[in-house]
Each structure stands twice: as structure tokens, then as C-alpha cells.
Write a protein that holds these residues in place. Structure first.
Motif, mmCIF file in Angstrom:
data_model
loop_
_atom_site.group_PDB
_atom_site.id
_atom_site.type_symbol
_atom_site.label_atom_id
_atom_site.label_comp_id
_atom_site.label_asym_id
_atom_site.label_seq_id
_atom_site.Cartn_x
_atom_site.Cartn_y
_atom_site.Cartn_z
ATOM 1 N N TYR A 235 -23.792 5.268 5.428
ATOM 2 C CA TYR A 235 -22.575 5.417 6.226
ATOM 3 C C TYR A 235 -22.616 6.708 7.035
ATOM 4 O O TYR A 235 -21.880 7.651 6.732
ATOM 5 N N PRO A 236 -23.434 6.769 8.086
ATOM 6 C CA PRO A 236 -23.504 8.007 8.876
ATOM 7 C C PRO A 236 -22.160 8.287 9.548
ATOM 8 O O PRO A 236 -21.489 7.371 10.035
ATOM 9 N N VAL A 237 -21.780 9.561 9.552
ATOM 10 C CA VAL A 237 -20.459 9.948 10.055
ATOM 11 C C VAL A 237 -20.231 9.448 11.475
ATOM 12 O O VAL A 237 -19.166 8.909 11.802
ATOM 13 N N ILE B 3 -24.252 9.445 -3.920
ATOM 14 C CA ILE B 3 -23.562 9.928 -2.715
ATOM 15 C C ILE B 3 -24.586 10.272 -1.636
ATOM 16 O O ILE B 3 -24.346 10.030 -0.447
ATOM 17 N N GLU C 248 0.837 -1.202 0.000
ATOM 18 C CA GLU C 248 0.000 0.000 0.000
ATOM 19 C C GLU C 248 0.875 1.257 0.000
ATOM 20 O O GLU C 248 0.583 2.227 -0.705
ATOM 21 N N LYS D 133 -17.895 -2.846 6.581
ATOM 22 C CA LYS D 133 -18.907 -2.696 5.531
ATOM 23 C C LYS D 133 -20.183 -2.130 6.152
ATOM 24 O O LYS D 133 -20.499 -2.396 7.306
ATOM 25 N N ASN E 93 -25.261 6.979 -0.134
ATOM 26 C CA ASN E 93 -24.118 6.520 0.667
ATOM 27 C C ASN E 93 -24.037 7.265 1.994
ATOM 28 O O ASN E 93 -23.642 6.695 3.015
ATOM 29 N N ALA E 94 -24.406 8.538 1.980
ATOM 30 C CA ALA E 94 -24.366 9.320 3.223
ATOM 31 C C ALA E 94 -25.352 8.760 4.241
ATOM 32 O O ALA E 94 -25.103 8.798 5.449
ATOM 33 N N CYS F 6 -19.462 5.498 11.539
ATOM 34 C CA CYS F 6 -18.414 4.806 10.787
ATOM 35 C C CYS F 6 -17.122 5.589 10.679
ATOM 36 O O CYS F 6 -16.237 5.200 9.921
ATOM 37 N N LYS F 7 -17.005 6.649 11.453
ATOM 38 C CA LYS F 7 -15.772 7.435 11.380
ATOM 39 C C LYS F 7 -14.558 6.570 11.730
ATOM 40 O O LYS F 7 -14.522 5.953 12.798
ATOM 41 N N GLY F 8 -13.604 6.516 10.832
ATOM 42 C CA GLY F 8 -12.370 5.788 11.099
ATOM 43 C C GLY F 8 -12.482 4.283 11.000
ATOM 44 O O GLY F 8 -11.532 3.563 11.286
ATOM 45 N N SER F 9 -13.633 3.782 10.563
ATOM 46 C CA SER F 9 -13.817 2.335 10.458
ATOM 47 C C SER F 9 -13.961 1.916 9.006
ATOM 48 O O SER F 9 -14.604 2.599 8.216
ATOM 49 N N ASN F 10 -13.375 0.769 8.667
ATOM 50 C CA ASN F 10 -13.535 0.260 7.304
ATOM 51 C C ASN F 10 -14.552 -0.872 7.233
ATOM 52 O O ASN F 10 -14.595 -1.620 6.263
#
Lengths: 117, 117, 117, 117
Positions: free
Chosen positions: C101-103, C94, C50, C112, C97-98, C106-110
Motif C-alpha cells: 500500500y504505497p502512500v 507492517i 458507523e 483493496k 503492508n507498506a 492509496c492515500k484516501g482510498s479504501n
């Protein structure tokens, strides 16, 4: 339960014939289906680190096995429909790869083979 | 010359070990390599009609066989590195597919299985 | 030189028309061509770490830009042939998606998005 | 609502920053995510004839638009992270393609450009 590749190929072909699906199985369509399944394999790994991908939990390994299986089934179907003996073709390709990537020149390197020519 | 799948897997693994490439063969990287090769299969068919894809000339069939072989090799490597028995996994997946696509409901139809649920 | 997306789309469409290639540009064929080009993007990164992928040399960045461009051109063609306004569709996606994936979740998490539902 | 490509790019980047996702957005990971989404585009077309793909119903066109949008978003992110100006890169690539595929030689033909060299 098919305990060998030949038995698996026979089982896959029978599955298709029973459902009268050979009409949809042009190599063009099958190549599309194969890459869609390959994408589902990739999806499992896209946000993992390489280390994480080397240490799958049981559930993820099971899921990866299912997506690999779907990819393999379409791969076998392409070979079948095109009249390609896959074991023979793979052995010939490995012979070619052995020439492209001689051990003494590329041991431990991930450089593309063109770098050796 | 490996005359069966087990012999092919052993040959592929030896090829990797001789070149000390296992360090690059994380499932993440191998999934990328597999889909790249699947893309090279798709490339052969992208501008063909379905009929043309069913009637390949000898040279194109040879090339398709090479790209399928590369795809298969990476698929086998993913299974190897993840500890998946591919023949077993594929048989289990076909069992699942047989439930998702019952013969009496989907014979001759290309509708996605969700249409049957 | 097209200095905006609309100008680029017009240029791509003219390129196709001049060569009488619209006849080959079914969405099915274009989707195949797009994923083949996406595969050529992936190929550049498959054996990189990466970190290496974040630090491309000038030549590789140039090549990646070429493969991204080819991918974009086919993507634009699919939208054109299907009658999809891509800027509008992307903004609507988008918006979706918003919601997925609410801020705050899911902040800082990958993980699904299904993990948040 | 972003009414141009620049506005869309800014919106996508803000979406990522708000969620602290840049840490996962290596070009390697993004290339994987992009091809996964491209696979979801292909999936819509895999069993269609070319004619069917030219005549999508409203619902399928909506879904294709969503998958194209996801593909575009990752494509834009790769360009962003690699520092590639996509409009400029695409124009340069079309210049190259115009040389590879001269109108007088390839009008109405789907032969690969190497056939003209």
C-alpha cells in the motif's frame, strides 16, 4: 442441478463421499470452515458504507453469492453430521424469537431483546 | 410451520417486516450478525476434541441447532437483500468446486486445492 | 498489575499454568477461542451506524474493552504456543503492508491493494 | 522497527495517518476487519488435528504469524479509536477471569465457568 434444499443437501453429501472427506468433517472442523467462509462474506463489506452494501455491482454480488454458498454448504454439513433437521430447527428457533421480540414492543427498534425483559 | 426452504424464507421475511427491521438489514449489518452467530456455533466446539464433537449429548445438539438456525436466518436475509437465489448460487459454486477438487486427485486428502493446480 | 506487554504475556501464561490448561491450548483450539471473542466484539457494533460506533457510551466502551482483552489474550496464547515473537512478526508484516500500500497510490482510498498491482 | 507495544501502536497509527485512512476506521469497520483476519488464522488450522497444529512447519508458522499480526493491528486500532488502554483493560479482565475461574475449582478442567457458579 439441485432445485430444492433436499436435493442440494444430497448433492453436497455425495460430493463429500466421492472424495472420502467425511473423515475430516467432524463438527469441530466444519464449524471452523463455516466461520472462515462467513469471514469471506464479511470481507466484502468491511470498508463499504451500509448504502454501498445495499447497492452491489454485478461482479461483487456474484462473489458474495459464492461466499454465501460456501458458508451454506458447511452449515448444511454440520447439520448433517450432527443429525439436525435444519428446517425444523429454524422454525423452532423463529418461534422462540417471536416470543423474545414481541411485535408491539420492538417494532422499529434495534435494541437487543434483553431490553424488553 | 414452514416445511420447505421457500416457506422458511417467506416466514423470515415476514418476521422482519412485521417488526419494521428491514431498515437495519443492510448486507453489511447482516454479514456482521451472521458471523456473530457462526461464532456461537464455534464456541460450542472450541474445547472439545473432534471425537467429542461427533458425539454430542442431546442438550448440546439442541443448542447447536439453535445457533445454526440463527446463522441460517441471517444468511437467508443477506441473500434476500442482495437479490441472490441461494439454491442456484450454491449449485453453481459446487460446479466450480468439482473442477477445483477433481475426485481422482484429492480423494482422501485434506490438502487445499491450490496444491492440485 | 502487568504494565507492559511482556508482563501481560507472563501473567497470561502463569494463569494458564496454574489451572493446568495448557493441555487444552492447542493452536487449533486457541484460534477457535480467539474468533469467538472477536465475534463478541463484532456483536457490539452489528446494529450500530458507523457514527454510533465512534461515539460509545461509557458502559459500552467498558464492555468492548473486555471483549478486546479476551481476544488479545487468546492471540497472545497462540503466539506463545507457536513460538512466534508477536512484536517482531507485526513489524515485519507492517513492512510488507507498506510495500503493498504505497502512500502515493492509496492515500484516501479504501480500494483493496490488488487494485494497485 | 518498533521494539515494544507502545512503539508498535505509534507505528500503526502513523501508517494509517499517512494514508488518510482514519476516515474508514470506525470501530464498526475495524471490528469487521479484525474478525476477517481472525478467520484467516482459523483457516490455517481448520483441517489439522490438534497435534498437527502444535507442530507447524516453518512456512506455516510464518504465515500464521502474519495473520496474527494483521489481527493484532486491527485490535490495536479499535482500542486506539475507542480510547481504550489495552494493557490496563487486559489486566482488569484477567482479574475478573481469576474470580470466575478459581484455581481450586477448575484445575485441569475445560468446563465453562458457569459450571462453577
Amino acid at each position: 442441478m439441485a432445485d430444492s434444499l433436499d436435493a442440494l443437501i444430497a448433492r453436497v453429501n455425495a460430493f463429500v463421499t466421492e472424495r472420502d472427506w467425511a473423515q475430516f468433517h467432524s463438527p469441530k472442523n466444519l464449524a471452523m470452515a463455516m466461520i472462515v467462509e462467513a469471514g469471506e462474506v464479511v470481507e466484502h463489506f468491511q470498508w463499504m458504507t451500509e448504502d454501498e452494501s445495499r447497492n452491489l455491482d454485478t461482479e461483487t454480488r456474484e462473489q458474495v453469492g459464492q461466499e454465501l454458498s460456501d458458508t451454506l454448504v458447511y452449515l448444511l454439513r454440520i447439520a448433517e453430521v450432527c443429525g439436525i433437521d435444519l428446517i425444523e430447527a429454524a422454525n423452532k428457533k423463529i418461534d422462540l424469537n417471536a416470543q423474545k421480540y414481541p411485535v408491539d414492543k420492538c417494532k422499529g427498534s434495534n435494541a437487543k431483546y434483553s431490553a424488553y425483559e
